[in-house]
Design a protein around this motif. Structure first.
Motif, PDB file in Angstrom:
ATOM      1  N   TRP A  10      39.297  37.733  33.811  1.00 20.98           N
ATOM      2  CA  TRP A  10      39.541  36.974  35.037  1.00 20.98           C
ATOM      3  C   TRP A  10      39.819  37.953  35.644  1.00 20.98           C
ATOM      4  O   TRP A  10      39.720  38.192  36.974  1.00 20.98           O
ATOM      5  CB  TRP A  10      39.618  35.879  35.189  1.00 20.98           C
ATOM      6  CG  TRP A  10      39.033  34.825  34.220  1.00 20.98           C
ATOM      7  CD1 TRP A  10      38.606  34.429  32.953  1.00 20.98           C
ATOM      8  CD2 TRP A  10      37.452  34.634  34.962  1.00 20.98           C
ATOM      9  NE1 TRP A  10      37.464  33.662  33.076  1.00 20.98           N
ATOM     10  CE2 TRP A  10      36.855  33.264  33.911  1.00 20.98           C
ATOM     11  CE3 TRP A  10      37.181  35.239  36.165  1.00 20.98           C
ATOM     12  CZ2 TRP A  10      35.475  33.417  34.006  1.00 20.98           C
ATOM     13  CZ3 TRP A  10      35.541  33.996  36.088  1.00 20.98           C
ATOM     14  CH2 TRP A  10      35.038  33.375  35.542  1.00 20.98           C
ATOM     15  N   SER A  11      40.801  39.035  35.358  1.00 22.85           N
ATOM     16  CA  SER A  11      41.726  39.857  36.454  1.00 22.85           C
ATOM     17  C   SER A  11      41.354  40.896  36.903  1.00 22.85           C
ATOM     18  O   SER A  11      40.982  41.411  38.027  1.00 22.85           O
ATOM     19  CB  SER A  11      42.795  40.679  35.562  1.00 22.85           C
ATOM     20  OG  SER A  11      41.964  41.638  34.502  1.00 22.85           O
ATOM     21  N   LYS A  12      39.304  41.037  36.263  1.00 28.33           N
ATOM     22  CA  LYS A  12      38.748  41.905  36.600  1.00 28.33           C
ATOM     23  C   LYS A  12      38.125  41.194  37.607  1.00 28.33           C
ATOM     24  O   LYS A  12      36.490  42.221  38.010  1.00 28.33           O
ATOM     25  CB  LYS A  12      38.277  42.291  35.328  1.00 28.33           C
ATOM     26  CG  LYS A  12      39.169  43.605  35.074  1.00 28.33           C
ATOM     27  CD  LYS A  12      38.351  44.153  33.129  1.00 28.33           C
ATOM     28  CE  LYS A  12      38.760  44.982  32.231  1.00 28.33           C
ATOM     29  NZ  LYS A  12      38.586  45.220  31.195  1.00 28.33           N
ATOM     30  N   THR A  13      37.862  40.396  37.642  1.00 25.26           N
ATOM     31  CA  THR A  13      36.657  39.624  38.613  1.00 25.26           C
ATOM     32  C   THR A  13      37.490  39.841  40.337  1.00 25.26           C
ATOM     33  O   THR A  13      36.888  39.327  41.344  1.00 25.26           O
ATOM     34  CB  THR A  13      36.220  37.989  38.811  1.00 25.26           C
ATOM     35  OG1 THR A  13      37.873  37.596  38.172  1.00 25.26           O
ATOM     36  CG2 THR A  13      36.152  38.268  37.085  1.00 25.26           C
ATOM     37  N   THR A  14      38.230  40.220  40.374  1.00 21.57           N
ATOM     38  CA  THR A  14      38.913  40.288  42.088  1.00 21.57           C
ATOM     39  C   THR A  14      38.672  41.700  42.603  1.00 21.57           C
ATOM     40  O   THR A  14      38.249  42.711  42.051  1.00 21.57           O
ATOM     41  CB  THR A  14      40.024  39.722  42.067  1.00 21.57           C
ATOM     42  OG1 THR A  14      40.834  41.095  41.237  1.00 21.57           O
ATOM     43  CG2 THR A  14      40.745  38.669  40.788  1.00 21.57           C
ATOM     44  N   ARG A  19      38.876  47.440  41.701  1.00 18.81           N
ATOM     45  CA  ARG A  19      39.112  48.690  42.017  1.00 18.81           C
ATOM     46  C   ARG A  19      39.879  49.215  40.968  1.00 18.81           C
ATOM     47  O   ARG A  19      39.568  50.683  40.416  1.00 18.81           O
ATOM     48  CB  ARG A  19      40.289  49.057  43.242  1.00 18.81           C
ATOM     49  CG  ARG A  19      40.716  50.002  43.679  1.00 18.81           C
ATOM     50  CD  ARG A  19      41.291  49.625  44.576  1.00 18.81           C
ATOM     51  NE  ARG A  19      42.832  49.667  44.629  1.00 18.81           N
ATOM     52  CZ  ARG A  19      43.650  50.237  43.528  1.00 18.81           C
ATOM     53  NH1 ARG A  19      42.885  51.696  44.044  1.00 18.81           N
ATOM     54  NH2 ARG A  19      44.766  49.747  43.818  1.00 18.81           N
ATOM     55  N   LYS A  20      41.287  48.564  40.492  1.00 24.24           N
ATOM     56  CA  LYS A  20      41.684  48.998  39.034  1.00 24.24           C
ATOM     57  C   LYS A  20      40.877  49.922  37.865  1.00 24.24           C
ATOM     58  O   LYS A  20      41.300  50.715  36.845  1.00 24.24           O
ATOM     59  CB  LYS A  20      43.041  47.742  38.833  1.00 24.24           C
ATOM     60  CG  LYS A  20      43.884  47.713  39.489  1.00 24.24           C
ATOM     61  CD  LYS A  20      44.796  47.231  39.194  1.00 24.24           C
ATOM     62  CE  LYS A  20      45.898  47.161  40.428  1.00 24.24           C
ATOM     63  NZ  LYS A  20      47.162  46.259  39.490  1.00 24.24           N
ATOM     64  N   GLU A  21      39.621  48.928  37.441  1.00 24.53           N
ATOM     65  CA  GLU A  21      38.752  49.278  36.498  1.00 24.53           C
ATOM     66  C   GLU A  21      38.056  50.130  37.271  1.00 24.53           C
ATOM     67  O   GLU A  21      37.526  51.062  35.405  1.00 24.53           O
ATOM     68  CB  GLU A  21      37.958  48.016  36.308  1.00 24.53           C
ATOM     69  CG  GLU A  21      36.989  47.672  35.147  1.00 24.53           C
ATOM     70  CD  GLU A  21      37.462  48.479  33.603  1.00 24.53           C
ATOM     71  OE1 GLU A  21      37.239  48.437  33.024  1.00 24.53           O
ATOM     72  OE2 GLU A  21      38.615  47.852  33.127  1.00 24.53           O
ATOM     73  N   ARG A  22      37.510  50.405  37.942  1.00 22.14           N
ATOM     74  CA  ARG A  22      36.903  51.246  38.770  1.00 22.14           C
ATOM     75  C   ARG A  22      37.677  53.381  38.290  1.00 22.14           C
ATOM     76  O   ARG A  22      37.369  54.022  37.462  1.00 22.14           O
ATOM     77  CB  ARG A  22      36.058  51.286  39.650  1.00 22.14           C
ATOM     78  CG  ARG A  22      35.240  52.243  40.506  1.00 22.14           C
ATOM     79  CD  ARG A  22      34.742  51.917  41.252  1.00 22.14           C
ATOM     80  NE  ARG A  22      35.161  51.905  42.328  1.00 22.14           N
ATOM     81  CZ  ARG A  22      35.733  50.606  42.931  1.00 22.14           C
ATOM     82  NH1 ARG A  22      34.862  49.992  42.969  1.00 22.14           N
ATOM     83  NH2 ARG A  22      36.554  50.966  43.977  1.00 22.14           N
ATOM     84  N   LEU A  23      38.788  52.740  38.207  1.00 20.45           N
ATOM     85  CA  LEU A  23      39.830  54.137  38.391  1.00 20.45           C
ATOM     86  C   LEU A  23      40.338  54.429  37.412  1.00 20.45           C
ATOM     87  O   LEU A  23      39.931  55.462  36.071  1.00 20.45           O
ATOM     88  CB  LEU A  23      41.305  53.426  39.194  1.00 20.45           C
ATOM     89  CG  LEU A  23      41.045  53.760  40.406  1.00 20.45           C
ATOM     90  CD1 LEU A  23      42.096  52.774  41.223  1.00 20.45           C
ATOM     91  CD2 LEU A  23      40.789  55.074  40.889  1.00 20.45           C
TER      92      LEU A  23
END
Length: 69
Positions: A10-14, A19-23
């Motif tokens: 769920w941390s990737k749903t904000t 943004r962090k996952e894309r980086l």
């Protein structure tokens, strides 16, 4: 609760998480992959320029979204 629901990060749903996952994904890309993505984006840009509703200043409806008036 099923196993599938427990596996959601769920941390990737904000907005920040996305943004962090894309980086993280961008850092793992090779130079070749980055060039291929840039090439694809360039082709997309060229196609969008040919669409009449997206080209030119008059693409914005009168009185909406204009800040220069």
């Amino acid at each position: 609760m099923s196993d599938k629901e427990q596996q959601i990060d769920w941390s990737k749903t904000t907005f920040e998480g996305v943004r962090k996952e894309r980086l993280r994904r961008a850092v793992r890309m090779t130079v070749r992959e980055r060039l291929e993505v840039m090439d694809e984006l360039n082709r997309l840009s060229e196609r969008l320029q040919t669409v009449s509703c997206w080209s030119g200043v008059d693409a914005v409806p009168e009185g909406r979204y204009r800040v220069d008036e």
